[in-house]
Write an enzyme that holds these catalytic residues in place. Structure first.
Site, PDB file in Angstrom:
ATOM      1  N   CYS A 102      18.678  12.536 -28.018  1.00 34.23           N
ATOM      2  CA  CYS A 102      18.872  13.890 -28.542  1.00 34.23           C
ATOM      3  C   CYS A 102      20.349  14.272 -28.475  1.00 34.23           C
ATOM      4  O   CYS A 102      20.961  14.244 -27.402  1.00 34.23           O
ATOM      5  CB  CYS A 102      18.046  14.896 -27.750  1.00 34.23           C
ATOM      6  SG  CYS A 102      18.297  16.605 -28.323  1.00 34.23           S
ATOM      7  N   LYS A 141      13.704   5.916 -26.767  1.00 34.14           N
ATOM      8  CA  LYS A 141      14.334   6.219 -28.054  1.00 34.14           C
ATOM      9  C   LYS A 141      15.784   6.613 -27.768  1.00 34.14           C
ATOM     10  O   LYS A 141      16.047   7.455 -26.907  1.00 34.14           O
ATOM     11  CB  LYS A 141      13.614   7.359 -28.771  1.00 34.14           C
ATOM     12  CG  LYS A 141      14.210   7.657 -30.164  1.00 34.14           C
ATOM     13  CD  LYS A 141      13.316   8.589 -30.962  1.00 34.14           C
ATOM     14  CE  LYS A 141      13.815   8.697 -32.396  1.00 34.14           C
ATOM     15  NZ  LYS A 141      14.896   9.651 -32.587  1.00 34.14           N
ATOM     16  N   ASN A 204      15.086   3.926 -37.023  1.00 29.40           N
ATOM     17  CA  ASN A 204      14.907   5.330 -37.368  1.00 29.40           C
ATOM     18  C   ASN A 204      16.189   5.834 -38.021  1.00 29.40           C
ATOM     19  O   ASN A 204      17.285   5.470 -37.612  1.00 29.40           O
ATOM     20  CB  ASN A 204      14.590   6.129 -36.090  1.00 29.40           C
ATOM     21  CG  ASN A 204      14.527   7.630 -36.298  1.00 29.40           C
ATOM     22  OD1 ASN A 204      15.114   8.388 -35.537  1.00 29.40           O
ATOM     23  ND2 ASN A 204      13.829   8.084 -37.314  1.00 29.40           N
TER      24      ASN A 204
END
Length: 330
Positions: A102, A141, A204
């Site tokens: 993030c 991630k 991604n």
């Protein structure tokens, strides 16, 4: 077949990205209905879970029809991450995912999310703390690195696998890029081709059409891909991509009836899960995406984002179908 621990996924699975204020149970339910193979909760603060923050706890809600589903946590403190993983385990998700990607300032400033990319030793310690505290598979991630001068995903992938991470998803941008510029999947391809790497590697970033999905699938040779922003207001993208993989033909665009039905279901499930008032208010951010690009829609959009009662909203959706039912999407 792709395996994460005991979880068996289809060949080249399509994953729904964990998106803050988007990937809640109503939205995940829609994406599952339209072909998503693995989904994650919105990211959850480890500190919030430990403090018993209501919003953090609510994000732990998962339902059997979503499975397999993972819960994603973030934080910069080993003890807090370990304890939050134990809390997560009590609701029996299929896996725990750690967010080291993030880019948002309020997360990074706490030494969490993509902020950890500046300290790989800390990333490894946080990951080990989570793995030691749960029997669930742990996945990660992350991003390519902090900026283009410090791309360290090769080291990150090897070290995370060495401590027991069972799958890695890489957003092919640096933290400095945020969500701007082009993603660069060649770095993820390099990880996948590293003979030391045996865990599944998912890509991604910028997958917004069946054509691009097939191009990237063939070009980079990864184990699957994660789709985020392209699914907002358009959950059909998962089945469209799968159909294109099999046939090299595009499915017809969802009709106005399809879009109204999706919006109606999304609203209904949001009210069921959040309560009527909150469900109505938080649904407002989604209508533009369901009905994007329709000429003469401004009046109806205004009604959708200002109407305060469910009956009025359903009436407006019925009217949209009646007025725009013949509109042809291209």
């Amino acid at each position: 077949m792709v395996k994460i621990g005991k979880i068996e996924l289809p060949d080249f699975p399509l994953l729904l990205a964990p998106m803050e204020d988007v990937s809640d149970p109503p939205f995940r339910r829609l994406c599952k209905l339209h072909g998503a193979d693995l989904m994650y909760s919105e990211f959850i603060s480890s500190e919030g879970l430990i403090r018993d923050a209501i919003k953090s706890r609510q994000k732990l809600d998962i339902f059997d029809y979503e499975r397999p589903v993972g819960i994603q946590i973030f934080g910069g403190d080993e003890e807090a991450m370990a304890l939050s993983a134990k809390i997560v385990e009590t609701v029996h998700p299929d896996l725990v995912d750690i967010n080291f990607g993030c880019p948002v300032k309020k997360v990074v400033c706490k030494g969490a999310g993509a902020g950890v990319l500046k300290d790989v030793d800390l990333m490894v310690r946080l990951t080990k703390a989570v793995i030691k505290s749960t029997s669930l598979p742990v996945t990660v991630k992350t991003r390519l690195g902090w900026d283009e001068n410090s791309i360290n995903i090769d080291e990150v992938a090897e070290r995370l696998q060495d401590v027991g991470v069972q799958a890695l998803t890489v957003h092919a941008r640096t933290r400095a890029q945020m969500y701007k510029g082009h993603s660069d999947w060649t770095h993820i391809e390099r990880i996948k081709n590293n003979p030391r790497i045996t865990m599944p590697i998912f890509g991604n970033g910028d997958i917004d059409s069946p054509e691009k999905a097939l191009e990237y699938k063939n070009r980079f040779g990864l184990d699957g891909m994660m789709i985020g922003r392209a699914a907002i207001g358009y959950p059909w993208i998962f089945n469209e991509i799968k159909h294109y993989f099999k046939t090299c033909e595009k499915l017809p665009q969802p009709t106005m009836e399809d879009r109204v039905e999706a919006a109606r279901n999304h609203l209904t499930w949001s009210m069921d899960w959040k309560g009527e008032r909150v469900g109505i208010v938080e649904m407002r951010r989604h209508y533009t995406n369901y009905f994007k690009g329709i000429p003469g829609f401004k009046e109806y959009k205004q009604r959708l984002v200002t109407t305060d009662d469910a009956e009025g909203l359903f009436k407006t959706l019925d009217e949209i179908q009646e007025v725009f039912g013949g509109y042809h999407f291209v």
